[in-house]
Every structure is written in C-alpha cells, then in structure tokens.
Design a protein around this motif. Structure first.
Motif, PDB file in Angstrom:
ATOM      1  N   UNK A  80      47.113  32.356  31.130  1.00 52.28           N
ATOM      2  CA  UNK A  80      46.664  33.348  30.153  1.00 52.28           C
ATOM      3  C   UNK A  80      46.255  34.659  30.809  1.00 52.28           C
ATOM      4  N   UNK A  81      45.747  34.605  32.038  1.00 54.57           N
ATOM      5  CA  UNK A  81      45.426  35.845  32.733  1.00 54.57           C
ATOM      6  C   UNK A  81      46.658  36.666  33.035  1.00 54.57           C
ATOM      7  N   UNK A 104      36.480  42.659  31.731  1.00 54.83           N
ATOM      8  CA  UNK A 104      35.476  42.634  32.800  1.00 54.83           C
ATOM      9  C   UNK A 104      34.108  42.171  32.324  1.00 54.83           C
ATOM     10  N   UNK A 105      33.974  41.877  31.029  1.00 54.88           N
ATOM     11  CA  UNK A 105      32.660  41.496  30.497  1.00 54.88           C
ATOM     12  C   UNK A 105      32.050  40.284  31.198  1.00 54.88           C
ATOM     13  N   UNK A 153      38.734  37.211  34.485  1.00 51.65           N
ATOM     14  CA  UNK A 153      38.918  38.543  35.077  1.00 51.65           C
ATOM     15  C   UNK A 153      39.524  38.525  36.472  1.00 51.65           C
ATOM     16  N   UNK A 154      39.292  37.468  37.242  1.00 48.17           N
ATOM     17  CA  UNK A 154      39.820  37.420  38.601  1.00 48.17           C
ATOM     18  C   UNK A 154      41.352  37.442  38.595  1.00 48.17           C
ATOM     19  N   UNK A 155      41.951  36.702  37.686  1.00 46.48           N
ATOM     20  CA  UNK A 155      43.411  36.663  37.620  1.00 46.48           C
ATOM     21  C   UNK A 155      43.958  37.960  37.044  1.00 46.48           C
ATOM     22  N   UNK A 156      43.351  38.448  35.974  1.00 50.08           N
ATOM     23  CA  UNK A 156      43.846  39.667  35.325  1.00 50.08           C
ATOM     24  C   UNK A 156      43.802  40.836  36.294  1.00 50.08           C
ATOM     25  N   UNK A 157      42.692  40.997  36.988  1.00 44.76           N
ATOM     26  CA  UNK A 157      42.525  42.169  37.851  1.00 44.76           C
ATOM     27  C   UNK A 157      43.311  42.080  39.166  1.00 44.76           C
TER      28      UNK A 157
END
Length: 276
Positions: A80-81, A104-105, A153-157
């Motif tokens: 999903x990321x 990032x929340x 957030x780790x995967x998305x960023x």
C-alpha cells in the motif's frame, strides 16, 4: 601522476579525518555505548539463568507475536505504501498536498495518541469494530493495524523520490517497443524501485519491532496471545529486574540485527545487479 595527486583525488570530503572522528564519536556515544550496556547488564546472569529467562514460554510467545506482526505490517506497507507513492507522484487531484502531508502524520503523532485512537475505532463497540462479527482490537490483527499505521510513511517517503526520478520517456520507449503496461512495470519500473522498497520495508519492520506506545492499547496485552516483547521488557523494568529485561532485549537486538543485516545484503545485491 604523483602519489600526492592520487591522494587528493581520493580524499573528496574536506577534513576527512576530522569528520570521521566526529562521526565515530557520535555513533559511539549515542548507539554503541547504550547497546553495550545491554550486554554488560546481561553478563551479570549465568548462562543457565539467561537461557531460562529468554526461553520462558511467555517470552517465546511474545517473540512470535512481535516478529510475526511486524513482518505482516511491513509487507502490507510495501504494497500500500508503493501504491500511495505511485498515486502521489503520477496523478493530479484535488487536495493532493493535504493528503501528501497526512502521510507524515504518524511521524508527528505521539504513539500513545495513535494507540488510543485506533483502539476507540476498532474496539468491539468502536466506530468501525462494531460492524464486524469478529474482534479486531485486542487481537494480533489489531496489532498489525497499529504497526501498519506507524510504518506507512517509511515506505512512501523512500519510494516517492525514486518514482519522481523515473523519466516518463522510459515508459514511452517501452510501450513503443510493444510492451504492455504490466510488462513495463515489471521489467522497467519495478527494478528501479526494488532498492527503495527494500529500504522502506527494513525501516518499517525495524520501527514495528520496537513499537510500544501505539500497540500497548490495542493489543490487550494478554499473555501468550497478544503480549508483545517490549511490554515484557517494560514489565521487568518496573519490577527492577534489570538483568531479565536486558536479557530479553539482547535477544531482540541480536535477532533484529541479523534480520536487518540480511535485508541490507539483499538490497546490496539488488543494487549491484541493477548497476550491472
């Protein structure tokens, strides 16, 4: 070419020795020294006592819960990321910047607040949990949801910048050669994303292993069922059993190091294959 010229070319960073000294000091004080204290406290135990503590049925059950839920959450975040990163990079839609900021929340939100919020949503009488015939909160499924929340957030960023650097011309060239969209993604885009995806997974997995605040509320903390290892460590610390706490922490540290080292090896091999 003189040896002085060669040395100047090799030393790209100005003040290398000074920078290396500061780096070594920083890592030693903030990483190596605290970790060494775990080993020092554990050495106060005999080998038999150490084995009894780390192989107790309650501790072993907590290892299974912590590692299985962290692995499941990491894999979910990879899927999903990556999709979220793809949508944020490739599409334009209303409120895109707001959604991008919401990713990032979990970084800024206190973990205890996240745990309370998720518990109120997924409890049997919660806003979402009341619509399911099975329990979500106070089960391993609830733990996975909490760990997915804090690790997304780790995967998305990590994937997002790589996607931004992939030129659309590469995809157009692949399409002009007769490749389908699925073939283009599998043979052109995915190889470039693989190192970033592995990095995001390792970060999310590592964060999930040590997560406490957001999990302790939604887990229910039932021994042998939903009790995580960080909770056992905290319980022993509250009982002033520092040796027992550090013994279990040492097991988590060694296992986490082996897993993350293996992931880094896989990532290095993937990068090397990609470069070649």
């Amino acid at each position: 070419m003189t040896s002085l010229t060669v040395n100047k070319k090799r030393r790209i960073i100005p003040g290398f020795h000074l920078s290396l000294g500061y780096t070594t000091l920083y890592v030693s004080l903030l990483v190596l020294l605290p970790l060494s204290m775990i080993l020092i406290h554990t050495l106060s135990l005999s080998w038999a006592e150490f084995v009894d503590i780390v192989t107790a049925p309650r501790a072993v059950a907590s290892y299974k819960v912590s590692f299985s839920t962290a692995l499941a959450a990491g894999l979910l975040n990879v899927v999903f990321g990556t999709i979220i990163a793809w949508v944020l990079v490739r599409y334009q839609f209303p409120f895109k910047r707001i959604i991008d900021g919401l990713v990032d929340l979990p970084f800024a939100l206190p973990t205890a607040v996240a745990g309370i919020a998720l518990t109120s949503l997924y409890a049997p009488n919660g806003w979402i949990g009341q619509f399911f015939n099975f329990k979500i909160a106070f089960t391993p499924l609830g733990i996975i949801i909490a760990l997915t929340f804090i690790g997304l957030p780790f995967v998305v960023r990590t994937v997002q910048p790589v996607l931004q650097n992939i030129s659309a011309e590469v995809e157009e060239a692949s399409a002009s050669l007769g490749a389908t969209r699925l073939q283009t993604f599998g043979k052109v885009i995915l190889p470039e994303l693989a190192p970033a995806i592995l990095t995001g997974f390792s970060l999310a997995f590592a964060r999930a292993l040590g997560e406490y605040g957001s999990v302790v509320f939604i887990a229910g903390n039932m021994p042998m069922k939903t009790e995580i290892t960080p909770l056992i460590i905290m319980t022993k610390l509250e009982q002033y059993d520092y040796a027992g706490a550090t013994a279990i922490a040492l097991v988590m540290l060694i296992t986490s190091f082996i897993l993350l080292f293996s992931i880094n090896i896989i990532q290095w091999l993937a990068n090397r294959r990609f470069v070649q």
